[in-house]
Design a protein around this motif. Structure first.
Motif, PDB file in Angstrom:
ATOM      1  N   UNK A   5       6.524 -10.765  -2.058  1.00  0.00           N
ATOM      2  CA  UNK A   5       6.180 -10.123  -3.321  1.00  0.00           C
ATOM      3  C   UNK A   5       4.724 -10.383  -3.704  1.00  0.00           C
ATOM      4  N   UNK A   6       4.235 -11.593  -3.474  1.00  0.00           N
ATOM      5  CA  UNK A   6       2.842 -11.910  -3.795  1.00  0.00           C
ATOM      6  C   UNK A   6       1.891 -10.976  -3.046  1.00  0.00           C
ATOM      7  N   UNK A   7       2.146 -10.761  -1.755  1.00  0.00           N
ATOM      8  CA  UNK A   7       1.288  -9.903  -0.941  1.00  0.00           C
ATOM      9  C   UNK A   7       1.472  -8.423  -1.279  1.00  0.00           C
ATOM     10  N   UNK A   8       2.699  -8.014  -1.563  1.00  0.00           N
ATOM     11  CA  UNK A   8       2.971  -6.622  -1.941  1.00  0.00           C
ATOM     12  C   UNK A   8       2.333  -6.320  -3.283  1.00  0.00           C
ATOM     13  N   UNK A   9       2.563  -7.173  -4.257  1.00  0.00           N
ATOM     14  CA  UNK A   9       2.087  -6.896  -5.618  1.00  0.00           C
ATOM     15  C   UNK A   9       0.564  -6.903  -5.712  1.00  0.00           C
ATOM     16  N   UNK A  10      -0.110  -7.592  -4.792  1.00  0.00           N
ATOM     17  CA  UNK A  10      -1.572  -7.589  -4.775  1.00  0.00           C
ATOM     18  C   UNK A  10      -2.124  -6.192  -4.501  1.00  0.00           C
ATOM     19  N   UNK A  11      -1.284  -5.309  -3.953  1.00  0.00           N
ATOM     20  CA  UNK A  11      -1.694  -3.937  -3.644  1.00  0.00           C
ATOM     21  C   UNK A  11      -1.362  -2.962  -4.782  1.00  0.00           C
ATOM     22  N   UNK A  36      -1.312  -1.586  -8.788  1.00  0.00           N
ATOM     23  CA  UNK A  36      -2.036  -1.592 -10.059  1.00  0.00           C
ATOM     24  C   UNK A  36      -1.356  -0.603 -10.991  1.00  0.00           C
ATOM     25  N   UNK A  37      -0.836  -1.063 -12.083  1.00  0.00           N
ATOM     26  CA  UNK A  37      -0.809  -2.455 -12.508  1.00  0.00           C
ATOM     27  C   UNK A  37       0.276  -3.242 -11.770  1.00  0.00           C
ATOM     28  N   UNK A  38       0.131  -4.551 -11.768  1.00  0.00           N
ATOM     29  CA  UNK A  38       1.158  -5.416 -11.190  1.00  0.00           C
ATOM     30  C   UNK A  38       2.300  -5.494 -12.202  1.00  0.00           C
ATOM     31  N   UNK A  39       3.511  -5.155 -11.769  1.00  0.00           N
ATOM     32  CA  UNK A  39       4.628  -5.173 -12.717  1.00  0.00           C
ATOM     33  C   UNK A  39       5.075  -6.587 -13.057  1.00  0.00           C
ATOM     34  N   UNK A  40       5.765  -6.729 -14.187  1.00  0.00           N
ATOM     35  CA  UNK A  40       6.368  -8.022 -14.487  1.00  0.00           C
ATOM     36  C   UNK A  40       7.402  -8.368 -13.420  1.00  0.00           C
ATOM     37  N   UNK A  41       7.575  -9.661 -13.173  1.00  0.00           N
ATOM     38  CA  UNK A  41       8.505 -10.109 -12.139  1.00  0.00           C
ATOM     39  C   UNK A  41       9.478 -11.129 -12.716  1.00  0.00           C
ATOM     40  N   UNK A  72       0.836  -1.219   0.000  1.00  0.00           N
ATOM     41  CA  UNK A  72       0.000   0.000   0.000  1.00  0.00           C
ATOM     42  C   UNK A  72       0.854   1.245   0.000  1.00  0.00           C
ATOM     43  N   UNK A  73       1.958   1.216   0.762  1.00  0.00           N
ATOM     44  CA  UNK A  73       2.856   2.380   0.772  1.00  0.00           C
ATOM     45  C   UNK A  73       3.458   2.586  -0.618  1.00  0.00           C
ATOM     46  N   UNK A  74       3.916   1.524  -1.227  1.00  0.00           N
ATOM     47  CA  UNK A  74       4.492   1.630  -2.570  1.00  0.00           C
ATOM     48  C   UNK A  74       3.476   2.175  -3.562  1.00  0.00           C
ATOM     49  N   UNK A  75       2.243   1.664  -3.512  1.00  0.00           N
ATOM     50  CA  UNK A  75       1.202   2.122  -4.431  1.00  0.00           C
ATOM     51  C   UNK A  75       0.931   3.616  -4.260  1.00  0.00           C
ATOM     52  N   UNK A  76       0.980   4.091  -3.019  1.00  0.00           N
ATOM     53  CA  UNK A  76       0.672   5.494  -2.750  1.00  0.00           C
ATOM     54  C   UNK A  76       1.822   6.462  -2.915  1.00  0.00           C
ATOM     55  N   UNK A  77       3.057   5.964  -2.867  1.00  0.00           N
ATOM     56  CA  UNK A  77       4.216   6.860  -2.865  1.00  0.00           C
ATOM     57  C   UNK A  77       5.157   6.697  -4.056  1.00  0.00           C
ATOM     58  N   UNK A  78       5.220   5.524  -4.631  1.00  0.00           N
ATOM     59  CA  UNK A  78       6.201   5.275  -5.692  1.00  0.00           C
ATOM     60  C   UNK A  78       5.547   5.336  -7.071  1.00  0.00           C
ATOM     61  N   UNK A  79       4.307   4.922  -7.150  1.00  0.00           N
ATOM     62  CA  UNK A  79       3.641   4.893  -8.446  1.00  0.00           C
ATOM     63  C   UNK A  79       3.952   3.609  -9.189  1.00  0.00           C
ATOM     64  N   UNK A  80       3.800   3.657 -10.502  1.00  0.00           N
ATOM     65  CA  UNK A  80       3.954   2.450 -11.324  1.00  0.00           C
ATOM     66  C   UNK A  80       5.384   1.924 -11.255  1.00  0.00           C
TER      67      UNK A  80
END
Length: 166
Positions: A66-72, A74-79, A42-50
């Motif tokens: 990563x599974x739990x982080x990436x679920x937050x 959008x879009x989910x980046x390639x891994x 959630x922090x990454x989604x709100x502060x870092x962006x795509x």
């Protein structure tokens, strides 16, 4: 305030479970880790962006993080799950980052201490502490291939679980 060409995010895996007799690489997240990782996302989604690319250790705890982080996100980046990240030194991790494709503007590396903390400190030119699920966000000017000691700007460091990430 200057802006940077690129963003490097270093994410230490969330709290792992030490209760079993599993090999280190197979240790899963602990209950606390399952709570920490989505907060980091959630922090990454709100502060870092795509995020353009995620490079993740193949260790079970890093994959679960990563599974739990990436679920937050959008879009989910390639891994890319890269075996070199597991138990890597700061120098090895730096080599991995330097290999990032030129079109990647924001890169996240999900790995382990002490290498992650040492890499953050090396790049920032100052001591950086990364507890479990700790995040270091660094601004990078120029190509990934030119990244070197004290060549990044530390934008934020800490853990997004109610403690300040500043």
């Amino acid at each position: 305030m200057t802006t940077s060409d690129r963003t490097l995010v270093l994410l230490r895996h969330a709290k792992s479970d030490w209760s079993g007799a599993l090999p280190d690489v197979d240790r899963p997240l602990a209950e606390r880790g399952h709570a920490q990782a989505p907060l980091a996302g959630r922090w990454l989604a709100g502060h870092v962006g795509a995020i353009d690319l995620a490079v993740v250790s193949p260790a079970q705890r890093a994959r679960e993080t990563w599974e739990l982080v990436s679920a937050e996100l959008a879009p989910v980046p390639p891994v890319v799950f890269d075996e070199r990240v597991y138990a890597a030194s700061a120098d090895r991790l730096l080599d991995i980052v330097r290999e990032a494709p030129a079109d990647v503007r924001t890169l996240i590396l999900v790995g382990h201490n002490p290498g992650m903390e040492q890499l953050a400190s090396l790049l920032a030119g100052e001591d950086v502490t990364l507890p479990t699920s700790g995040i270091a966000e660094l601004g990078v000017d120029g190509p990934w291939s030119g990244l070197d000691a004290a060549s990044a700007v530390l934008r934020a460091a800490g853990r997004a679980d109610g403690r300040d990430l500043s």
